[in-house]
Design a protein around this motif. Structure first.
Motif, mmCIF file in Angstrom:
data_model
loop_
_atom_site.group_PDB
_atom_site.id
_atom_site.type_symbol
_atom_site.label_atom_id
_atom_site.label_comp_id
_atom_site.label_asym_id
_atom_site.label_seq_id
_atom_site.Cartn_x
_atom_site.Cartn_y
_atom_site.Cartn_z
ATOM 1 N N ARG A 1 1.044 -1.192 -0.041
ATOM 2 C CA ARG A 1 -0.093 0.017 0.054
ATOM 3 C C ARG A 1 0.902 1.162 0.057
ATOM 4 O O ARG A 1 2.066 1.467 0.353
ATOM 5 C CB ARG A 1 -1.042 0.168 1.197
ATOM 6 N N LYS B 1 -2.946 6.880 0.608
ATOM 7 C CA LYS B 1 -4.033 7.945 -0.190
ATOM 8 C C LYS B 1 -3.349 7.942 -1.599
ATOM 9 O O LYS B 1 -3.861 8.670 -2.389
ATOM 10 C CB LYS B 1 -3.707 9.313 0.528
ATOM 11 N N GLU C 1 -0.564 8.805 -2.881
ATOM 12 C CA GLU C 1 0.274 9.996 -3.346
ATOM 13 C C GLU C 1 1.594 9.760 -2.929
ATOM 14 O O GLU C 1 1.803 8.982 -1.715
ATOM 15 C CB GLU C 1 -0.337 11.035 -2.777
ATOM 16 N N THR D 1 0.080 11.335 -8.087
ATOM 17 C CA THR D 1 -0.911 10.710 -7.842
ATOM 18 C C THR D 1 -1.027 9.347 -8.493
ATOM 19 O O THR D 1 -1.189 9.130 -9.748
ATOM 20 C CB THR D 1 -2.229 11.723 -8.177
ATOM 21 N N GLN E 1 -6.234 4.929 -6.337
ATOM 22 C CA GLN E 1 -6.853 4.545 -4.944
ATOM 23 C C GLN E 1 -7.800 3.209 -5.078
ATOM 24 O O GLN E 1 -9.038 3.478 -5.157
ATOM 25 C CB GLN E 1 -7.638 5.620 -4.240
ATOM 26 N N GLY F 1 -9.573 1.169 -0.800
ATOM 27 C CA GLY F 1 -10.351 2.329 -0.102
ATOM 28 C C GLY F 1 -9.714 3.611 -0.617
ATOM 29 O O GLY F 1 -9.627 3.832 -1.843
ATOM 30 N N GLU F 2 -9.143 4.396 0.289
ATOM 31 C CA GLU F 2 -8.272 5.647 -0.215
ATOM 32 C C GLU F 2 -7.028 5.422 -0.481
ATOM 33 O O GLU F 2 -6.248 6.332 -0.898
ATOM 34 C CB GLU F 2 -8.357 6.676 0.888
ATOM 35 N N ASN F 3 -6.374 4.271 -0.534
ATOM 36 C CA ASN F 3 -5.184 3.817 -0.642
ATOM 37 C C ASN F 3 -4.783 3.226 -2.149
ATOM 38 O O ASN F 3 -5.764 2.732 -2.642
ATOM 39 C CB ASN F 3 -4.568 3.017 0.319
ATOM 40 N N HIS F 4 -3.556 3.073 -2.520
ATOM 41 C CA HIS F 4 -2.841 2.452 -3.688
ATOM 42 C C HIS F 4 -2.443 1.054 -3.301
ATOM 43 O O HIS F 4 -1.736 1.074 -2.184
ATOM 44 C CB HIS F 4 -1.932 3.410 -4.147
ATOM 45 N N GLY G 1 -6.678 1.668 8.143
ATOM 46 C CA GLY G 1 -6.651 1.461 6.704
ATOM 47 C C GLY G 1 -5.259 0.542 6.440
ATOM 48 O O GLY G 1 -4.865 0.500 5.321
#
Length: 378
Positions: free
Chosen positions: A113, A116, A118, A127, A130, A133-136, A242
């Motif tokens: 991960r 976010k 970023e 960028t 995602q 969730g809000e993560n990569h 997360g």
């Protein structure tokens, strides 16, 4: 030594060796048979997708150049019964059409991960998708696990394998730089599955490659809570809700993460709660040393897996998010039906200055080696 090559429509390549060893006493003939089979199974975006079988006479490894996926590992138990010990599908084609939680996949350009989606390099913000969730996660929406790698089989007297290469263009999934990546997936005569990664870039970028095989040494009949684990790790990296590292490097003493002596997984999960999805710290600094990371034993079958790597950590994942998943052989995979040992740099390292850097510069070479050594105990 004899080398035999047979080619027909269904079987593209078959290589077999017979070696004779003569001990100091009376001559004893011992045959070591190494065999590769390669078969084109389909096409994806105009490129050929092949299935490979590596066979050393005692165990077999099946893989494909789609996603660099290891689709099956078939090993004997203490009674000689051959069984697949990975979570998978019945066919390679299903990997192209069905979503799955990275079964056997090559994860990249950056495994694990990134918070976010970023990160910054030289004061420039990049960028990424995602997709967790809000993560990569594991390279994004279409990471290396969904690419067709250029592939070719190879062999010598001690090893059989497949070399795979993929060029990730500048900007793919938001990452800077054109990344040239090569991996070798090979099986030795002494039951070692070895994976070697190399990568170079034309611009400063970040790299963290791994393999994401889900193991179940019991032959995938039920969960893996009866497996015994030992990690040579004195620390781990705690995570937030997360599953992003907090930045702390914590001593395992007195925690559920203390596997320095063998522990039954179910006992540790009972202490930890939901299970494990954490980075176990194997090294504090980069080095070429191949270190014994993990030993896993399944008492009932007698199967043993020893993992070695030259990387910095291993993500220990216990299939916490598996639920009612239709897998191979009509089996339904559920929570804790498999475990992953993902050798890699520490997660989200680019966003933690106290973590080992994942940055790769032009003129440098990323190198990473993993060995899964299989054996049987009575």
């Amino acid at each position: 030594m004899k080398i035999k090559l047979i080619v027909n429509t269904g079987l593209l390549l078959l290589l077999a060796w017979s070696c004779t060893q003569k001990p100091t006493q009376e001559p004893i003939k011992e045959e070591i048979k190494l065999m590769i089979k390669a078969e084109k199974v389909t096409e994806h975006q105009g490129e050929s997708v092949s299935k490979y079988l590596l066979d050393n006479g005692n165990m077999q490894v099946e893989l494909t150049n789609y996603g660099g996926v290891i689709t099956k590992i078939i090993t004997p138990d203490k009674d000689g019964n051959q069984e697949n010990i990975t979570l998978t599908f019945d066919t390679v084609e299903e990997f192209l059409t069905k979503e799955n939680p990275f079964f056997g996949a090559t994860a990249g350009r950056v495994a694990n991960r990134i918070a976010k989606g970023e990160f910054e390099l030289d004061d420039q913000t990049y960028t990424l998708a995602q997709n967790n969730g809000e993560n990569h996660l594991h390279g994004g929406s279409e990471g290396f696990n969904k690419k067709v790698w250029q592939s070719e089989p190879y062999s010598d007297e001690k090893v059989i394998g497949v070399k795979m290469s993929y060029t990730s263009p500048d900007g793919e999934e938001g990452y800077p730089g054109t990344l040239q990546t090569t991996q070798w997936i090979e099986l030795t005569h002494d039951n070692t599955l070895r994976i070697r990664f190399e990568a170079t870039t034309d611009q400063k970028t970040i790299v963290n490659l791994t393999n994401h095989t889900y193991f179940n040494l019991g032959g995938v009949k039920r969960d893996v809570l009866d497996h015994e684990f030992q990690f040579w790790a004195d620390a781990y990296t705690p995570v937030d809700e997360g599953l992003i590292p907090t930045g702390e490097v914590k001593d395992v003493t007195g925690t559920a993460f203390d596997f320095r002596s063998p522990k039954i997984l179910g006992d540790q999960i009972a202490t930890n709660g939901e299970g494990f999805d954490h980075n176990m710290v194997m090294k504090m600094e980069k080095s070429d040393e191949m270190k014994h990371f993990v030993r896993v034993r399944h008492p009932e079958s007698g199967r043993v897996l020893d993992m070695y790597s030259n990387n910095l950590g291993v993500q220990f994942y216990t299939g916490n998010f598996l639920s009612d998943f239709a897998g191979a052989d009509g089996k339904i995979y559920d929570k804790h039906w498999g475990f992953c040992l993902e050798s890699q740099n520490w997660p989200d390292a680019i966003n933690h200055k106290n973590f080992p850097s994942p940055v790769l510069n032009p003129g440098e070479k990323y190198e990473h080696q993993i060995e899964y050594r299989f054996s049987v105990e009575e």
